[in-house]
Design a protein around this motif. Sequence first.
Motif, PDB file in Angstrom:
ATOM      1  N   THR A  90       0.776  -1.774  -0.151  1.00 46.49           N
ATOM      2  CA  THR A  90      -0.267  -0.589  -0.143  1.00 46.49           C
ATOM      3  C   THR A  90       0.609   1.172   0.112  1.00 46.49           C
ATOM      4  O   THR A  90       1.684   1.240   1.457  1.00 46.49           O
ATOM      5  CB  THR A  90      -0.806   0.371   1.097  1.00 46.49           C
ATOM      6  N   ALA A  91       0.768   1.846  -0.814  1.00 44.01           N
ATOM      7  CA  ALA A  91       1.348   3.561  -1.332  1.00 44.01           C
ATOM      8  C   ALA A  91       0.728   4.454  -2.665  1.00 44.01           C
ATOM      9  O   ALA A  91      -0.345   3.294  -2.628  1.00 44.01           O
ATOM     10  CB  ALA A  91       2.781   2.821  -1.411  1.00 44.01           C
ATOM     11  N   VAL A  92       1.287   5.809  -2.207  1.00 37.14           N
ATOM     12  CA  VAL A  92       1.242   5.917  -3.451  1.00 37.14           C
ATOM     13  C   VAL A  92       1.805   5.412  -4.467  1.00 37.14           C
ATOM     14  O   VAL A  92       3.497   5.811  -4.549  1.00 37.14           O
ATOM     15  CB  VAL A  92       1.175   8.121  -3.142  1.00 37.14           C
ATOM     16  N   TYR A  93       1.494   5.159  -5.431  1.00 38.51           N
ATOM     17  CA  TYR A  93       2.671   5.154  -6.428  1.00 38.51           C
ATOM     18  C   TYR A  93       3.334   6.158  -8.216  1.00 38.51           C
ATOM     19  O   TYR A  93       2.347   6.174  -8.434  1.00 38.51           O
ATOM     20  CB  TYR A  93       2.034   3.297  -7.223  1.00 38.51           C
ATOM     21  N   PHE A  94       4.419   6.200  -8.511  1.00 39.29           N
ATOM     22  CA  PHE A  94       4.855   7.338  -9.032  1.00 39.29           C
ATOM     23  C   PHE A  94       5.925   7.039 -10.483  1.00 39.29           C
ATOM     24  O   PHE A  94       6.397   5.301 -10.392  1.00 39.29           O
ATOM     25  CB  PHE A  94       5.559   8.462  -8.471  1.00 39.29           C
ATOM     26  N   CYS A  95       5.718   7.533 -11.327  1.00 41.65           N
ATOM     27  CA  CYS A  95       6.762   6.632 -12.157  1.00 41.65           C
ATOM     28  C   CYS A  95       8.124   8.359 -12.491  1.00 41.65           C
ATOM     29  O   CYS A  95       7.237   9.242 -12.132  1.00 41.65           O
ATOM     30  CB  CYS A  95       6.028   6.872 -14.328  1.00 41.65           C
ATOM     31  N   ALA A  96       8.743   8.080 -13.688  1.00 39.43           N
ATOM     32  CA  ALA A  96       9.518   8.984 -13.288  1.00 39.43           C
ATOM     33  C   ALA A  96      10.397   8.727 -14.336  1.00 39.43           C
ATOM     34  O   ALA A  96      10.388   7.233 -14.381  1.00 39.43           O
ATOM     35  CB  ALA A  96      10.718   9.078 -11.955  1.00 39.43           C
ATOM     36  N   ALA A  97      11.088   9.717 -14.810  1.00 42.02           N
ATOM     37  CA  ALA A  97      12.387   9.147 -16.365  1.00 42.02           C
ATOM     38  C   ALA A  97      13.684   9.209 -15.524  1.00 42.02           C
ATOM     39  O   ALA A  97      13.990  10.247 -14.850  1.00 42.02           O
ATOM     40  CB  ALA A  97      12.036   9.844 -17.169  1.00 42.02           C
ATOM     41  N   SER A  98      14.605   9.007 -16.318  1.00 46.99           N
ATOM     42  CA  SER A  98      15.694   8.990 -16.688  1.00 46.99           C
ATOM     43  C   SER A  98      16.629   8.782 -17.575  1.00 46.99           C
ATOM     44  O   SER A  98      16.905   8.182 -18.748  1.00 46.99           O
ATOM     45  CB  SER A  98      16.870   7.413 -15.313  1.00 46.99           C
ATOM     46  N   PHE A  99      17.518  10.038 -17.700  1.00 47.59           N
ATOM     47  CA  PHE A  99      18.319   9.975 -19.003  1.00 47.59           C
ATOM     48  C   PHE A  99      19.376   9.490 -18.516  1.00 47.59           C
ATOM     49  O   PHE A  99      20.945  10.075 -19.900  1.00 47.59           O
ATOM     50  CB  PHE A  99      18.158  11.525 -19.466  1.00 47.59           C
TER      51      PHE A  99
END
Length: 121
Positions: A90-99
């Motif tokens: 249980t959590a808030v799920y985030f996505c993110a980008a990486s170069f």
Amino acid sequence: VQLQASGGGLVQAGGSLRLSCASSGRTFSTYATGWFRQAPGKEREFVAGISWTGTSTWHAGSVKGRFTISRDNAKNTVYLQMNSLKPEDTAVYFCAASFGSWYREEDFGSWGQGTQVTVSS
């Protein structure tokens, strides 16, 4: 880079959910993408990462064997298939980008809005 996570919800322990992370940019296939989560009162946790080609992935030990990250560059979308869910997921799920890399947490930025996942016991 603009990312938007979706697909969260309420599920019973042992159930499954699939999260999606959509990008509105035209450069989606040029960067790695990752999923992170943060539960109330806890630090952010790096859950999984995938290279821009989709051929290389990394998963945290806490989710290995249960969660799978994948991407469809034609749809500008990254997915997180979550099986055998536990209340501790249980959590808030985030996505993110990486170069940079797909496996170093510090390489990620351009955070999108999160989606809540709640697993009941």
